[in-house]
Design an enzyme around this catalytic site. Structure first.
Site, PDB file in Angstrom:
ATOM      1  N   CYS A 256       0.613  -1.215  -0.218  1.00 36.12           N
ATOM      2  CA  CYS A 256       0.321   0.426  -0.074  1.00 36.12           C
ATOM      3  C   CYS A 256       0.617   1.098   0.402  1.00 36.12           C
ATOM      4  CB  CYS A 256      -0.811   0.025   1.255  1.00 36.12           C
ATOM      5  SG  CYS A 256      -0.145  -0.295   2.697  1.00 36.12           S
TER       6      CYS A 256
ATOM      7  N   HIS B   1      -0.425   7.482   7.224  1.00 33.45           N
ATOM      8  CA  HIS B   1      -0.467   6.188   8.088  1.00 33.45           C
ATOM      9  C   HIS B   1      -1.376   5.936   8.412  1.00 33.45           C
ATOM     10  CE1 HIS B   1       1.814   3.776  10.919  1.00 33.45           C
ATOM     11  NE2 HIS B   1       1.979   2.503   9.583  1.00 33.45           N
TER      12      HIS B   1
ATOM     13  N   HIS C 239      -1.863   0.751   7.742  1.00 31.19           N
ATOM     14  CA  HIS C 239      -2.021   0.804   5.979  1.00 31.19           C
ATOM     15  C   HIS C 239      -1.423   2.297   5.791  1.00 31.19           C
ATOM     16  CE1 HIS C 239      -3.800  -0.373   2.556  1.00 31.19           C
ATOM     17  NE2 HIS C 239      -4.977   0.645   3.195  1.00 31.19           N
TER      18      HIS C 239
END
Length: 1102
Positions: free
Chosen positions: A177, A605, A613
């Site tokens: 990601c 974040h 993630h």
């Protein structure tokens, strides 16, 4: 300087920076000055540098100008650390194991250096390699997963088709990601996009690369072009970046895995792109110094003005991403102000010689793309691990950089001094105001105005007295009180205590009673009290004695003092507000608003330091709105959502990187136009020929995939229709009556099948049957009528309704025959069902479950569909209770045979019946799920509730009355998921291997698989809060001490839980449903809905 010398110098500088990074990571020291001193004192030996920094009572050596600040030349390392606000104290490693720790550190550094000397790959690059290896391994593993697991794509390619011109997402191929967030932010810089798409590889690329950089960077550049071209013109909703990640993986060799720090990846990515463009620029140059577009786009310069022991110096530095400390600051300007000033700088502003040292940074040249790294991670030396800083940090959508420019140095210093003076005055005013708002000398303090008000209320209160004499015993001796004890167990019956002594008799009996009472009292000695009766006590606090004159004077004083205090408080608050406003407007004049930078992207974040993630918010200047890029999901967003997720202080999400662009350089985000036609280029027209061909081939491949899927579904549908037709033919009766001649000419306008008379043969046959059975039916009428049969046999609600309707048409049957009775019964039954459909019933009595016709009426099914369905009920072979029922059943069957193909659309008919079957399946899923939920079998209940919600959502998409109450199912789905999460967390907390594995298995197979179903509709705030509750529960374990194996399992699991992708991924197959009769289904459904009504609280806390 030759090119070779330049390359060698850059390599040496980057190697020095690598040593600094290693030293910072090992020791936790972030002060660049101290790290450089250690390296210089150790002559580049990392082991000695660590020993230097970890010496117990180490003192900072005397500094000279050369060691205080390393002068950087042009083209020096862009990634220097600027503006560090970290504590400059060195680490003191104490304890018996200090020597062992130093030896371990030295051994680790020795191995790191040996690996660098042997391979030429730095630890920083190896760290990226580890995450890339993990990403590729995860991606390959995902290809082997079965369809029951959660990480596979939707098998239907239409679900993966791009809608109109929506932006294309990037698939998360396993902890990537961070890759998606960075790539999307850069891709949406249209100037950067054009540079990448139109990059042409060097002519000698076909030959063997000369060095490792070319071997790595040029293929990656080619793959990045392909990835960008797919993001421009693909017909897919999202594309797979595995090939780009694969090339990065091939560049480094490592078998370990960890989550990559995004800022480090961005550094390396821009470095690789710069190298690739540098190779091309050197090839294309004609005697001039090559210009690198990456440097022009992302790198700027600042001037370091320093003072060391009274000696001034100035140095010019290049910078790329500018690091900023977050801890201790409330907004971006405070971070920048602190980063631009280090140490004591008073000597800069005075002519006196001072021993104080410090430096200022002033930007001389800002890049078109200005990127700030927000340092939200710090190393906790006590716990020995990194931690995330969740503090709130505000940043503006438009940032004016004038106050930090070297050309405004003098005026900025004046304004800073004015702000400093105002803040000092502000501190004094705030302290004065605090004395008014928190008055008193004890631990509890109150506003002074309130204290005066309370004093005034006390003074003006009038006492309302009560006398407690009746409750006080006057027989106690002086200086003591008595306590009544319960009588001993052997004591006989006592006289009533409520009777006065004079009424209880006199003489020996009275004396005996008095002695017994005295025995039951125990004296408690209190030397400082009197036994006299206390005075009358007021009901509430009030003055005992106060004259009218005293009260008048006191009230006047208190009123005056309170007014003075309130006026002073208001004046202080107004002064504080004015100072705040003055500080806010200090840089608002036009001369300080000439360098506007607009916020382009925010990289976010969510999670903790070692797991989380990433996603990005990117501004679309053409649509004038924010977009959220979350792996494959690209959705419309808003500034409010960005603020909620990016400022920090809310949940575990916060921005770690801000990308601003020069608002005076529109070419950064301007679209490209055709030079001949003047029209804006879009889609494939933006691509060069080679990439246009590449994307066209991929689109054709995807179109072929959709065509194959459609063909497969068409074949399946045809097979289902054939099976239904075969089953229908098998259910048709073998007719023995003669058929009408085939050559009979049909009229041009045939009447509908319900208006036609039944076939002659059938009518005659029915007449004969009726006459034959008249006597028998009459004899058995009283005992075997249909109404009686309703009470003697268990039948479906449909059958019961048909029999009741036939019973009500008895008189018509006797007078006009079976066909007229058939129409009468049809009308009666339809009227009854229509009344049910119009009735407003509670959830526990849902007539749609009893009668399919009610469901059809609710959802406005076509008349022919309702008519044929009702006709099928009258044609049921089970209507053989008496001759009357048989006769009407045969009329209904004859009507069915008269239906022509063009009168009733059988595909539509089957579709409606299939929807009703799905409605019943949804009911069964919901019923079983709620029953298990009420039994607290949450793990077993979850999948039933999940599928109940999914099936119900599909039904409601066709109409509001096709399914059940969506909010009710969503509530119990959400509550069940929270219960399952709690159960899994409790198993994890036990620490036992088997229970921990069971808890994580539940989370991976159930909770993680179901979270995207809750996130897909971001408008449902309760679901979003529930997801955050579950994530926060598991993230809270990161700050707790636990066994290493548990920490490892938690670290592996958290990225899956924190994945914010809203892709609906496949999960477990639906549970097999039991077969319920209609009456049983309705009874159980009504029972469970009644239980919910009794148990569910009115306020849903989630």
């Amino acid at each position: 300087m030759t090119v070779e010398q330049n390359v060698l110098q850059q390599h040496s500088q980057k190697h020095q920076q690598t040593l600094l990074n290693q030293l910072r990571e090992v020791t936790g020291t972030t002060d660049v000055q101290l790290l450089q001193q250690a390296l210089q004192a150790s002559n580049g030996d990392l082991a000695e540098a660590v020993a230097f920094l970890t010496e117990k009572n180490a003192k900072v050596p005397q500094q000279d100008e050369a060691t205080y600040y390393q002068t950087a030349q042009v083209n020096n390392d862009r990634y220097i650390s600027v503006g560090s606000q970290a504590d400059t104290n060195v680490i003191d490693l104490t304890g018996d194991d200090k020597d062992d720790l130093q030896r371990a550190i030295a051994l680790s550094l020795e191995e790191s250096n040996r690996a660098f000397r042997e391979t030429g790959i730095t630890d920083e690059e190896q760290a990226i390699s580890r995450v890339l290896e993990a990403s590729i391994a995860e991606n390959k593993a995902s290809l082997k997963r079965t369809h029951t697991e959660v990480w596979s794509d939707s098998p239907n390619p239409h679900d993966r088709k791009r809608q109109d011109n929506c932006p294309v997402g990037l698939k998360n191929v396993g902890n990537t990601c961070w890759f998606s967030a960075v790539i999307q932010s850069l891709f949406n810089l249209l100037e950067f996009q054009r540079l990448v798409l139109h990059y042409s590889p060097p002519a000698r690329m076909q030959d063997l690369p000369r060095n490792q950089k070319e071997h790595r960077n040029l293929p990656f550049m080619q793959e990045l072009r392909c990835l960008f071209s797919l993001l421009v013109g693909s017909k897919r909703k999202y594309v797979d970046p595995s090939r780009a990640v694969e090339i990065l993986k091939d560049a480094f060799k490592s078998s370990e895995s960890q989550q990559q720090d995004v800022s480090e990846f961005t550094h390396k990515l821009l470095d690789w792109l710069e190298d690739a463009f540098q190779i091309k620029a050197e090839e294309d140059r004609e005697g001039e110094k090559p210009k690198n577009p990456m440097v022009d786009l992302f790198y700027g310069r600042f001037l370091a003005v320093g003072v060391l022991e009274g000696k001034k110096f100035e140095n010019t530095e290049m910078f790329g991403q500018y690091p900023l400390q977050v801890n201790g600051f409330k907004d971006l300007h405070e971070c920048l102000e602190a980063a631009m000033i280090e140490g004591e700088i008073e000597s800069l502003h005075s002519a006196e010689n001072s021993a104080k040292s410090g430096q200022e940074h002033w930007f001389t040249e800002l890049p078109p793309v200005l990127t700030f790294e927000l340092s939200r991670f710090e190393f906790n030396q006590t716990l020995g691990r990194p931690e995330k800083i969740h503090n709130k940090l505000e940043f503006p959508s438009m940032l004016y950089m004038d106050r930090y420019m070297d050309r405004n140095r003098d005026i900025t210093r004046i304004k800073r001094e004015e702000i400093r003076r105002l803040k000092e005055h502000l501190t004094v005013l705030q302290q004065r105001l605090e004395r008014y708002l928190s008055y008193g000398s004890g631990p509890k303090r109150f506003p002074l105005a309130d204290v005066l008000q309370y004093a005034m209320e006390f003074a003006s209160s009038k006492p309302v007295c009560t006398s407690p004499v009746e409750d006080i015993d006057t027989t106690a001796p002086p200086g003591a009180t008595t306590a009544l004890l319960p009588p001993p167990a052997s004591t006989g019956e006592q006289p009533d205590a409520s009777v006065p002594p004079e009424c209880s008799g006199s003489g020996p009996q009275a004396q005996q009673q008095q002695q017994q009472q005295q025995q039951q009292r125990v004296s408690i000695h209190k030397p400082f009290t009197q036994s006299r009766v206390p005075p009358d006590l007021p009901m509430h606090p009030a003055p005992r004695h106060i004259t009218e004159e005293e009260l008048r004077v006191l009230e006047g004083c208190l009123h005056r003092w309170r007014s003075e205090v309130e006026n002073d408080t208001r004046d202080l608050q107004a002064s504080i507000s004015r100072i705040h406003r003055t500080i806010e407007l200090m840089y608002s004049d036009k001369s300080m608003m000439q360098a506007p930078y607009r916020l382009h992207a925010v990289l976010v974040h969510e999670g903790q330091a070692n797991a989380g993630h990433y996603w990005a918010y990117i501004f679309d200047p053409h649509q004038q709105r924010w977009m959220k890029y979350n792996d494959i999901s690209v959705t419309k967003s808003s500034w409010e959502e960005l603020v909620r997720d990016s400022f920090g202080g809310y949940r575990n999400a916060s921005a770690y990187c801000l990308m601003y662009i020069d608002d005076k350089k529109p070419f950064l985000i301007e679209e490209e136009f055709d030079k001949e036609t003047g029209q804006m280029l879009s889609g494939l027209d933006k691509l060069p020929p080679d990439l246009k061909e590449y994307v066209g081939a991929d689109n054709k491949l995807f179109e072929r995939e959709m065509e194959e899927w459609d063909a497969l579904q068409a074949r399946k549908l045809q097979q289902e229709k054939l099976a239904l037709a075969t089953a229908s033919v098998a259910r048709q009766p073998m007719s023995t009556e003669p058929c009408p001649p085939d050559n009979t000419a049909a009229p041009q306008h045939d009447p509908e099948y319900m208006e036609q008379q039944s076939p002659t043969g059938d009518s005659k046959h029915l007449q004969e049957d009726t006459e034959r059975a008249i006597s028998k039916a009459a004899a058995e009428h009283d005992e075997k009528s249909p109404e009686v049969l309703l009470n003697t046999a268990m039948m479906t609600p449909n059958m019961q309704g048909v029999i009741m309707a036939i019973g009500k048409s008895r008189s018509v049957y006797d007078k006009c025959g079976p066909e007229a009775a058939f129409f009468k019964a049809m009308k009666v039954e339809y009227t009854r069902l229509l009344r049910f459909a119009q009735e407003d019933t509670p959830p526990e009595r849902d007539y749609r479950l009893l009668h399919i016709i009610v469901y059809f009426i609710h959802n406005q099914a076509p008349k022919k569909i309702v008519e044929r369905t009702l006709l099928m009920q009258f044609a049921d072979r089970n209507l053989g209770f008496d001759e009357r029922c048989k006769s009407i059943m045969k009329v209904a069957r004859a009507k069915l045979e008269l239906i022509k193909p063009d009168e009733v659309n059988m595909e539509e008919y089957e579709m409606w019946h299939q929807d009703y079957r799905k409605f019943r399946d949804t009911t069964v899923f919901l019923l079983i799920g709620l029953e298990l939920f009420l039994k607290k079998s949450y793990v077993e209940s979850l999948m039933y509730l999940i599928y109940a919600y999914q099936y119900n959502k599909e039904l409601l998409a066709k109409g509001p009355y096709r399914g059940h109450d969506e909010e009710l199912i969503a509530h119990y789905r959400r509550e069940c998921l929270l219960k399952v999460n709690e159960h899994a967390a409790a198993l994890f907390e036990t620490g036992e291997e088997s229970k921990v594995n069971a808890g994580l298995s539940i989370m991976n197979e159930l909770v993680v698989a179901c979270i995207p179903l809750l996130l897909v509709d971001e408008m449902e705030e309760k679901d979003m809060v529930a997801v955050e509750d579950m994530r926060n529960r598991w993230c809270s374990y990161l700050g707790q001490e636990m066994e290493p194996n548990l920490q490892e399992k938690l670290t592996d699991f958290l990225p899956k839980l924190l994945d914010c992708s809203t892709e609906i991924k496949s999960f477990h197959d639906p549970p097999k449903l039991p077969s319920y009769s209609t009456l049983e289904l309705c009874e159980r459904y009504g029972r469970v809905m009644t239980s919910l009504t009794l148990s569910r609280t009115p306020a849903d806390g989630r």
